[in-house]
Design a protein around this motif. Structure first.
Motif, PDB file in Angstrom:
ATOM      1  N   VAL A 453       0.838  -1.197   0.000  1.00 11.77           N
ATOM      2  CA  VAL A 453       0.000   0.000   0.000  1.00 11.77           C
ATOM      3  C   VAL A 453       0.875   1.250   0.000  1.00 11.77           C
ATOM      4  O   VAL A 453       0.580   2.236  -0.677  1.00 11.77           O
ATOM      5  N   GLY A 454       1.979   1.206   0.740  1.00 12.27           N
ATOM      6  CA  GLY A 454       2.890   2.346   0.763  1.00 12.27           C
ATOM      7  C   GLY A 454       3.481   2.640  -0.598  1.00 12.27           C
ATOM      8  O   GLY A 454       3.684   3.806  -0.962  1.00 12.27           O
ATOM      9  N   VAL A 469       0.774  -7.272  -6.929  1.00 12.80           N
ATOM     10  CA  VAL A 469       0.324  -8.420  -6.138  1.00 12.80           C
ATOM     11  C   VAL A 469       0.912  -8.311  -4.741  1.00 12.80           C
ATOM     12  O   VAL A 469       2.118  -8.099  -4.584  1.00 12.80           O
ATOM     13  N   VAL A 470       0.073  -8.454  -3.734  1.00  9.16           N
ATOM     14  CA  VAL A 470       0.500  -8.336  -2.341  1.00  9.16           C
ATOM     15  C   VAL A 470       0.600  -9.733  -1.738  1.00  9.16           C
ATOM     16  O   VAL A 470      -0.332 -10.535  -1.846  1.00  9.16           O
ATOM     17  N   LYS A 471       1.740 -10.007  -1.099  1.00  8.45           N
ATOM     18  CA  LYS A 471       1.919 -11.285  -0.407  1.00  8.45           C
ATOM     19  C   LYS A 471       2.337 -11.081   1.046  1.00  8.45           C
ATOM     20  O   LYS A 471       1.656 -11.510   1.963  1.00  8.45           O
ATOM     21  N   THR A 472       3.471 -10.441   1.271  1.00  9.79           N
ATOM     22  CA  THR A 472       3.995 -10.313   2.633  1.00  9.79           C
ATOM     23  C   THR A 472       3.964  -8.887   3.156  1.00  9.79           C
ATOM     24  O   THR A 472       3.876  -8.682   4.363  1.00  9.79           O
ATOM     25  N   ALA A 473       4.056  -7.894   2.286  1.00 15.79           N
ATOM     26  CA  ALA A 473       4.058  -6.493   2.730  1.00 15.79           C
ATOM     27  C   ALA A 473       2.617  -6.041   2.927  1.00 15.79           C
ATOM     28  O   ALA A 473       2.031  -5.359   2.087  1.00 15.79           O
ATOM     29  N   ARG A 516      -6.415 -20.155 -10.146  1.00 13.77           N
ATOM     30  CA  ARG A 516      -5.975 -21.443  -9.603  1.00 13.77           C
ATOM     31  C   ARG A 516      -5.793 -21.359  -8.102  1.00 13.77           C
ATOM     32  O   ARG A 516      -5.912 -22.349  -7.391  1.00 13.77           O
ATOM     33  N   ASP A 517      -5.455 -20.172  -7.635  1.00 14.76           N
ATOM     34  CA  ASP A 517      -5.410 -19.893  -6.212  1.00 14.76           C
ATOM     35  C   ASP A 517      -5.894 -18.468  -6.001  1.00 14.76           C
ATOM     36  O   ASP A 517      -6.221 -17.757  -6.955  1.00 14.76           O
ATOM     37  N   ARG A 518      -5.955 -18.038  -4.764  1.00 10.22           N
ATOM     38  CA  ARG A 518      -6.411 -16.682  -4.465  1.00 10.22           C
ATOM     39  C   ARG A 518      -5.247 -15.717  -4.639  1.00 10.22           C
ATOM     40  O   ARG A 518      -4.141 -15.970  -4.148  1.00 10.22           O
ATOM     41  N   ARG A 519      -5.504 -14.612  -5.298  1.00 10.38           N
ATOM     42  CA  ARG A 519      -4.467 -13.622  -5.535  1.00 10.38           C
ATOM     43  C   ARG A 519      -4.965 -12.269  -5.051  1.00 10.38           C
ATOM     44  O   ARG A 519      -6.088 -11.862  -5.356  1.00 10.38           O
ATOM     45  N   TYR A 520      -4.094 -11.592  -4.326  1.00 12.77           N
ATOM     46  CA  TYR A 520      -4.453 -10.342  -3.670  1.00 12.77           C
ATOM     47  C   TYR A 520      -3.715  -9.192  -4.348  1.00 12.77           C
ATOM     48  O   TYR A 520      -2.507  -9.262  -4.571  1.00 12.77           O
ATOM     49  N   PHE A 521      -4.453  -8.131  -4.657  1.00 10.79           N
ATOM     50  CA  PHE A 521      -3.909  -7.008  -5.410  1.00 10.79           C
ATOM     51  C   PHE A 521      -4.140  -5.708  -4.650  1.00 10.79           C
ATOM     52  O   PHE A 521      -5.094  -5.579  -3.874  1.00 10.79           O
ATOM     53  N   VAL A 522      -3.270  -4.750  -4.918  1.00 10.16           N
ATOM     54  CA  VAL A 522      -3.501  -3.360  -4.543  1.00 10.16           C
ATOM     55  C   VAL A 522      -3.315  -2.536  -5.807  1.00 10.16           C
ATOM     56  O   VAL A 522      -2.389  -2.771  -6.589  1.00 10.16           O
TER      57      VAL A 522
END
Length: 753
Positions: A453-454, A469-473, A516-522
């Motif tokens: 997000v930053g 794509v957001v995974k760990t941050a 195929r899996d869940r993907r997270y975006f900002v």
């Protein structure tokens, strides 16, 4: 187990954990963070008792049809110990009408920034000091439901500022994310204008997609457009210093280009030693000898250049206060800096910019622990090669590299003075990679190494959009809520928006999309509106009978516009890396024990791949019927043009021209030494000849398009010809036969006559 157990009755409703019914990966796709705790309801269809022979114990297995969501039913057989009788609780019983929210005395509540007051619907707040159970219901069911009657000033705030639906929000590190389905369907921060890439030429032309269908520019000219001209002169100067110290002949620019051509040509042969490339003896009666002596460069001369070639300038002695690693990296820095400046000045990227990393293949010695070999050795499990990491930005439509940054390690970063900058490391790197395109409203697409997000907010401050794509941050990102939403079918998505408290406009979009899996975006661009579905073709065993053939199915998966935009650009650098490592193969074919040669050759390989991308996109090669040219064939043709270049002969007399002839001699041309037709301005036949398919020149003159009427002619303007540069084209002008006025118009327009 008693015989009266209701779970044993056919038609009874039972519950079981979803991970016992379907595979855990399927649970992760559908239920996210609830993959191991989600409970599904099923109907019993069969009960079997099985007696085990060793201990004569009886086990009961229940077969039931379980509803896993989205209208999908899964029949599964489970041990009775994994099944429980379904008992409706209060959450499944229709609730009574909501009680009125008590009125708030302060009727003058500031509507611009609503604070949490009594009766305001707050979905969930993530606190680093408190672990909360996050509900799996949709957001609108947790907050104020659409159409629900709410009393008091809170209702006025919800209706006048955001509307009833928008009053629901979740908190993440003091950041509010709002559930507004309508807002997610509108382009965040407005739409972005589509742009095409462009390449500025030295004569003022702008090359873009399919702008050179006629093939006005050769492969060598495209290479010179991609290779920075000041780098050629700098390499000649630095290399000649090394050659002079060993009493070797100096190198010219044309010889340097021939050296480049031999490097590319060497990748077309299999050899165990470079000396075999100059052998005139065929290794087999079916394989011809390489015989590189035909290129005009001897093996000894090539080895001299290979050992003494310099790409960047290094101080004679290490300055006081400079680390050894920084001092050694000077052998690469100038090359990278000239590369970046050249692309920033001559290349205009499209509206999409892709940011990723590349690897320069190196398996020799190196690391920060020793002053020998590669100064910073990088080994990443997910990367196919180890060696020197180069972070880079590329055009999201053409794939041409825009900017490079060599990863030098912690020591060199501290010497740069910005190691402790108060930004995430990925954000700092990303800002540097897209620096020349600040305030151009382009969209930057990056993977999870850079995404947060930053990062999106920081790029917004500099006039750029972002999709990642957001995974760990996950700071300020509502990962906890999005990971508990239930998604049933591929293509489903759910999102949250961040709003500006002053303008009430959506500024950021956070969403989850199921593939195929869940993907997270900002994202700070595009929306969750339906985009163009993408299609996959997969083999499936539809007929389960023995020896039945599989079928190739077309799988259509819906995707939002934001995901479509991201995936159209995010793979450009990976494609570029495959072209360099697997098709060009400079790093594999030309072995070296010098880390400097390896890193610089990798950057040179990027320029060669950029040449192919620019040539194929501008000329349409590979897409037009009858003009197909594969990438490997292009590299062979480019190597031939580099070896046969006339760079040193352009703009100078031929060898046989007498030295005492005046530059304005009416007998000979000042550029080629060929006979000319007269003095001052006049039309003269071109001295160039047509080239046969076998590479030889015919007796017929070359034809070109007139600068005035675009019709074919064999004549050129003598004034323009005398003033030509290495990058100039033939100044074609029609002859004055049949009353043509092309020459008169050309003289009036270009020479003021």
């Amino acid at each position: 187990m008693s015989e009266g157990d209701s779970r044993r009755k056919i038609g009874a409703q039972v519950t079981a954990k979803a991970c016992h019914v379907v595979h855990l990966s399927e649970c992760a796709r559908r239920y996210g963070a609830l993959r191991t705790t989600k409970v599904v309801v099923g109907t019993v269809v069969e009960v079997n008792n099985t007696r085990k022979a060793p201990n004569n114990r009886v086990s009961t297995f229940i077969t039931a049809d379980f509803d896993i969501g989205g209208g999908s039913v899964k029949r599964s057989t489970l041990n009775i110990r994994s099944v429980k009788l379904f008992k409706p609780d209060q959450s499944t019983v229709p609730s009574s009408p909501a009680a009125p929210i008590p009125a708030v005395d302060n009727a003058d509540t500031d509507l611009a920034v609503p604070e949490q007051e009594e009766g305001e619907a707050v979905l969930q707040e993530t606190s680093p000091d408190e672990e909360l159970e996050f509900p799996a219901q949709p957001m609108m069911e947790i907050g104020i439901a659409a159409g629900e009657q709410v009393a008091g000033p809170t209702a006025q705030v919800a209706t006048q500022v955001w509307g009833v639906e928008d009053a629901s929000f979740v908190m993440a590190h003091e950041t509010k994310w709002y559930a507004d389905e309508q807002a997610t369907l509108i382009d965040i921060n407005g739409s972005v204008q589509s742009k095409q890439f462009g390449i500025n030429t030295p004569i003022g032309d702008l090359l873009g997609p399919d702008s050179d269908i006629d093939g006005k520019y050769s492969r060598l000219q495209y290479f010179l457009l991609m290779f920075q001209p000041d780098q050629l002169s700098a390499m000649c100067q630095l290399t000649n210093v090394q050659l002079a110290q060993q009493n070797k002949h100096c190198m010219s620019t044309g010889e340097l280009l021939r050296f480049f051509g031999i490097l590319i040509l060497a990748t077309k042969f299999e050899f165990s030693s470079r000396s075999q490339l100059w052998s005139t003896t065929a290794p087999s009666k079916y394989i011809p000898a390489p015989a590189f002596g035909k290129t005009g460069m001897s093996r000894q001369r090539f080895d001299d250049l290979w050992r003494n070639i310099r790409w960047s300038n290094q101080c004679p002695e290490r300055p006081e206060g400079m680390s050894s690693h920084t001092f050694r990296w000077q052998l690469v820095d100038d090359f990278v800096e000239r590369y970046n400046n050249h692309r920033a000045n001559t290349f205009k990227p499209s509206h999409l910019i892709c940011v990723d990393e590349s690897m320069s293949r190196w398996y020799g010695q190196g690391g920060e622990w020793i002053n020998h070999g590669l100064p910073n050795y990088v080994a990443i499990d997910r990367k196919p090669e180890n060696g020197c990491e180069i972070q880079n930005a590329a055009c999201g439509c053409s794939g041409i590299m825009l900017r490079l940054k060599v990863v030098k390690g912690k020591t060199a970063a501290e010497d740069d003075g910005d190691y402790n900058e108060q930004l995430l490391h990925g954000t700092k790197i990303l800002k540097e990679l897209v620096l020349p395109w600040w305030w151009t409203d382009r969209i930057v697409c990056a993977d999870s190494y850079f995404s947060s997000v930053g990062t999106a907010m920081e790029l917004q401050r500099h006039g750029l959009r972002f999709i990642g794509v957001v995974k760990t941050a996950t700071k300020q990102y509502q990962m906890r809520y999005l990971s508990t939403l239930e998604l049933n079918q591929r293509g489903e998505r759910r999102g949250l928006v961040m709003r500006d408290v002053d303008t009430n406009y959506s500024t950021l979009l956070a969403f989850v999309w199921m593939d195929r899996d869940r993907r997270y975006f900002v994202s700070s661009a595009s929306s969750l509106d339906a985009g163009k579905p993408y299609v996959r073709y997969r083999w499936r065993q539809i007929d389960q009978s023995p020896d039945a053939d599989p079928e190739r199915l077309e799988i259509i998966i819906p995707q939002p516009k934001a995901a479509e935009l991201y995936y159209s650009a995010c793979g450009m650098i990976d494609r570029h890396n495959r072209s360099r490592q697997d098709t060009l193969m400079l790093e594999r074919k030309l072995g070296t024990t010098n880390w400097l040669t390896r890193v610089n050759l990798s950057i040179f390989g990027m320029i060669v791949v950029d040449t192919w991308l620019a040539y194929s996109l501008c000329t349409g090669i590979g897409r037009a019927n009858g003009r197909e040219e594969k990438q490997k064939d292009f590299y062979t043709a480019l190597a031939e043009e580099l070896v046969d270049n006339q760079y040193d002969n352009v703009g100078s007399r031929r060898v046989f021209v007498e030295a005492n002839l005046d530059n304005d001699s009416p007998a000979l041309s000042r550029t080629t030494g060929e006979p000319r037709s007269g003095l001052y301005a006049h039309l003269t036949p071109t001295k160039k000849r047509r080239k046969n398919k076998d590479g030889s020149f015919s007796s017929n003159r070359l034809q070109g398009r007139c600068l005035v009427c675009s019709k074919k002619t064999t004549y050129v303007c003598s004034v323009c010809k005398d003033e030509e540069t290495p990058h100039s084209r033939e100044p074609w002008v029609c002859y004055t036969t049949k009353g043509k006025l092309c020459y008169a118009n050309h003289m009036a327009t270009c020479h003021g006559a």
